[in-house]
Scaffold this motif. Structure first.
Motif, PDB file in Angstrom:
ATOM      1  N   LYS A 181       0.040  10.259  23.402  1.00 12.70           N
ATOM      2  CA  LYS A 181       0.056   9.164  24.375  1.00 12.70           C
ATOM      3  C   LYS A 181      -1.338   8.681  24.722  1.00 12.70           C
ATOM      4  N   LEU A 182      -2.365   9.326  24.167  1.00 14.57           N
ATOM      5  CA  LEU A 182      -3.746   8.927  24.389  1.00 14.57           C
ATOM      6  C   LEU A 182      -4.113   7.799  23.425  1.00 14.57           C
ATOM      7  N   LYS A 183      -4.458   6.622  23.967  1.00 19.64           N
ATOM      8  CA  LYS A 183      -4.861   5.500  23.109  1.00 19.64           C
ATOM      9  C   LYS A 183      -6.370   5.563  22.940  1.00 19.64           C
ATOM     10  N   HIS A 184      -6.802   6.060  21.797  1.00 20.65           N
ATOM     11  CA  HIS A 184      -8.211   6.308  21.526  1.00 20.65           C
ATOM     12  C   HIS A 184      -8.655   5.482  20.328  1.00 20.65           C
ATOM     13  N   THR A 185      -9.961   5.390  20.142  1.00 24.44           N
ATOM     14  CA  THR A 185     -10.485   4.585  19.033  1.00 24.44           C
ATOM     15  C   THR A 185     -10.780   5.407  17.784  1.00 24.44           C
ATOM     16  N   SER A 186     -10.513   6.699  17.809  1.00 24.29           N
ATOM     17  CA  SER A 186     -10.735   7.542  16.619  1.00 24.29           C
ATOM     18  C   SER A 186      -9.515   7.408  15.701  1.00 24.29           C
ATOM     19  N   ARG A 187      -9.507   6.389  14.868  1.00 20.89           N
ATOM     20  CA  ARG A 187      -8.290   6.010  14.167  1.00 20.89           C
ATOM     21  C   ARG A 187      -8.441   6.031  12.636  1.00 20.89           C
ATOM     22  N   MET A 188      -9.259   6.943  12.136  1.00 20.46           N
ATOM     23  CA  MET A 188      -9.477   6.987  10.699  1.00 20.46           C
ATOM     24  C   MET A 188      -8.191   7.298   9.946  1.00 20.46           C
ATOM     25  N   HIS A 189      -7.309   8.107  10.509  1.00 15.95           N
ATOM     26  CA  HIS A 189      -6.063   8.423   9.806  1.00 15.95           C
ATOM     27  C   HIS A 189      -5.225   7.164   9.591  1.00 15.95           C
ATOM     28  N   LEU A 190      -5.286   6.224  10.551  1.00 21.57           N
ATOM     29  CA  LEU A 190      -4.566   4.965  10.391  1.00 21.57           C
ATOM     30  C   LEU A 190      -5.227   4.087   9.329  1.00 21.57           C
ATOM     31  N   ASN A 191      -6.564   4.088   9.305  1.00 17.71           N
ATOM     32  CA  ASN A 191      -7.277   3.327   8.284  1.00 17.71           C
ATOM     33  C   ASN A 191      -6.952   3.834   6.885  1.00 17.71           C
ATOM     34  N   LEU A 192      -6.940   5.163   6.732  1.00 19.32           N
ATOM     35  CA  LEU A 192      -6.628   5.741   5.419  1.00 19.32           C
ATOM     36  C   LEU A 192      -5.204   5.395   4.998  1.00 19.32           C
ATOM     37  N   ALA A 193      -4.274   5.423   5.936  1.00 19.94           N
ATOM     38  CA  ALA A 193      -2.894   5.070   5.616  1.00 19.94           C
ATOM     39  C   ALA A 193      -2.809   3.621   5.152  1.00 19.94           C
ATOM     40  N   ASP A 194      -3.552   2.723   5.803  1.00 20.50           N
ATOM     41  CA  ASP A 194      -3.579   1.326   5.365  1.00 20.50           C
ATOM     42  C   ASP A 194      -4.086   1.210   3.927  1.00 20.50           C
ATOM     43  N   LEU A 195      -5.167   1.932   3.621  1.00 26.58           N
ATOM     44  CA  LEU A 195      -5.732   1.869   2.276  1.00 26.58           C
ATOM     45  C   LEU A 195      -4.758   2.413   1.239  1.00 26.58           C
ATOM     46  N   GLU A 196      -4.086   3.501   1.571  1.00 26.29           N
ATOM     47  CA  GLU A 196      -3.140   4.106   0.631  1.00 26.29           C
ATOM     48  C   GLU A 196      -1.961   3.175   0.376  1.00 26.29           C
ATOM     49  N   ALA A 197      -1.476   2.508   1.419  1.00 22.64           N
ATOM     50  CA  ALA A 197      -0.366   1.572   1.242  1.00 22.64           C
ATOM     51  C   ALA A 197      -0.792   0.418   0.350  1.00 22.64           C
ATOM     52  N   ARG A 198      -2.007  -0.077   0.551  1.00 25.17           N
ATOM     53  CA  ARG A 198      -2.491  -1.212  -0.246  1.00 25.17           C
ATOM     54  C   ARG A 198      -2.747  -0.823  -1.692  1.00 25.17           C
ATOM     55  N   ASP A 199      -3.005   0.462  -1.951  1.00 25.45           N
ATOM     56  CA  ASP A 199      -3.142   0.900  -3.334  1.00 25.45           C
ATOM     57  C   ASP A 199      -1.845   0.651  -4.110  1.00 25.45           C
ATOM     58  N   ALA A 200      -0.716   0.784  -3.407  1.00 23.14           N
ATOM     59  CA  ALA A 200       0.579   0.589  -4.063  1.00 23.14           C
ATOM     60  C   ALA A 200       1.033  -0.862  -4.013  1.00 23.14           C
ATOM     61  N   ASP A 201       0.708  -1.558  -2.913  1.00 23.30           N
ATOM     62  CA  ASP A 201       1.152  -2.938  -2.731  1.00 23.30           C
ATOM     63  C   ASP A 201       0.179  -3.571  -1.749  1.00 23.30           C
ATOM     64  N   SER A 202      -0.535  -4.582  -2.191  1.00 19.85           N
ATOM     65  CA  SER A 202      -1.594  -5.166  -1.364  1.00 19.85           C
ATOM     66  C   SER A 202      -1.082  -5.749  -0.060  1.00 19.85           C
ATOM     67  N   ALA A 203       0.227  -6.048   0.020  1.00 21.13           N
ATOM     68  CA  ALA A 203       0.792  -6.628   1.238  1.00 21.13           C
ATOM     69  C   ALA A 203       1.576  -5.619   2.067  1.00 21.13           C
ATOM     70  N   ALA A 204       1.603  -4.360   1.628  1.00 25.50           N
ATOM     71  CA  ALA A 204       2.477  -3.376   2.269  1.00 25.50           C
ATOM     72  C   ALA A 204       1.902  -2.840   3.570  1.00 25.50           C
ATOM     73  N   TRP A 205       2.797  -2.462   4.455  1.00 22.57           N
ATOM     74  CA  TRP A 205       2.452  -1.746   5.673  1.00 22.57           C
ATOM     75  C   TRP A 205       2.693  -0.258   5.445  1.00 22.57           C
ATOM     76  N   PRO A 206       1.844   0.607   6.004  1.00 23.17           N
ATOM     77  CA  PRO A 206       2.072   2.042   5.823  1.00 23.17           C
ATOM     78  C   PRO A 206       3.164   2.567   6.752  1.00 23.17           C
ATOM     79  N   ILE A 207       3.923   3.513   6.260  1.00 23.06           N
ATOM     80  CA  ILE A 207       4.818   4.312   7.105  1.00 23.06           C
ATOM     81  C   ILE A 207       4.283   5.728   7.079  1.00 23.06           C
ATOM     82  N   MET A 208       3.880   6.210   8.243  1.00 24.19           N
ATOM     83  CA  MET A 208       3.278   7.539   8.347  1.00 24.19           C
ATOM     84  C   MET A 208       4.315   8.547   8.828  1.00 24.19           C
ATOM     85  N   LEU A 209       4.242   9.729   8.274  1.00 25.06           N
ATOM     86  CA  LEU A 209       5.104  10.835   8.686  1.00 25.06           C
ATOM     87  C   LEU A 209       4.317  11.772   9.591  1.00 25.06           C
ATOM     88  N   ASP A 210       5.030  12.664  10.288  1.00 23.96           N
ATOM     89  CA  ASP A 210       4.333  13.706  11.029  1.00 23.96           C
ATOM     90  C   ASP A 210       4.177  14.933  10.135  1.00 23.96           C
TER      91      ASP A 210
END
Length: 211
Positions: free
Chosen positions: A153-182
């Motif tokens: 619930k903490l909204k922080h700016t340390s968001r590298m995991h989200l950036n990496l997920a974006d990059l990984e999704a774009r590796d498969a499809d340049s227009a795709a959104w990432p779906i992250m698991l726990d």
């Protein structure tokens, strides 16, 4: 084109004049929290609720912005009002609050905070077509933080995991959104978006343990 006006440590100034010191912990350690609200036809949406959530994040990381919640609501309203002349060309606003721990050192955490508010255009062009055509998505290797390591619930700016997920999704499809698991493989969220599924006449969404 005229530029928006932002608030920095008690002063309103043109956005181009806003700067962050290289020694600010928000810059080099991601030691910062934020929240944001948007406007609809220039009217803030649930501003007080966003400020309440912002202060929960501030309390969790032991930061004091130097203003009260009611004062922050007023500053949010003032930001919208100061930028209203540009709304006809910029569109509705996404108004961002941010507080960093300021110029504290590596181990010395006692320093005046850096407090910013600014208005940015809602990036409609990045998702408007998906209302009609749908969006593609990719389940990524990078996973979301679990509540054992970082309070979700903490909204922080340390968001590298989200950036990496974006990059990984774009590796498969340049227009795709990432779906992250726990960590257990359950669906968590996307990078900057929540996930909902309608199944059997019911709307389902992940629990708040990992979103």
């Amino acid at each position: 084109m005229k530029e928006t006006v932002a608030y920095v440590n008690g002063e309103w100034k043109p956005r181009s004049q806003v700067s962050i010191d290289l020694g600010d912990r928000g810059f080099y350690l991601g030691d910062a929290v934020f929240d944001l609200f948007r406007t609809f036809n220039g009217v803030p949406f649930r501003l007080a609720d966003h400020v309440d959530r912002f202060f929960r994040s501030l309390k969790f990381v032991r930061m004091d912005p130097g203003v009260s919640p009611s004062e922050m609501v007023a500053l949010g309203q003032e930001c919208v009002a100061r930028n209203e002349p540009l709304r006809a060309t910029h569109g509705d606003w996404s108004v961002w609050f941010g507080v960093t721990r300021g110029l504290a050192g590596w181990r010395n955490l006692d320093a005046p905070p850096t407090f910013l508010i600014h208005a940015a255009q809602v990036p409609f062009d990045s998702f408007a077509d998906q209302y009609a055509d749908g969006a593609s998505a990719v389940i990524t290797r990078s996973r979301n933080h679990g509540h054992q390591s970082l309070e979700p619930k903490l909204k922080h700016t340390s968001r590298m995991h989200l950036n990496l997920a974006d990059l990984e999704a774009r590796d498969a499809d340049s227009a795709a959104w990432p779906i992250m698991l726990d960590a257990e493989g359950n669906v968590a969220e996307s990078s900057g978006a929540n996930l909902f599924i309608v199944s059997g006449g019911a709307m389902k969404t992940p629990s708040d343990a990992t979103i």
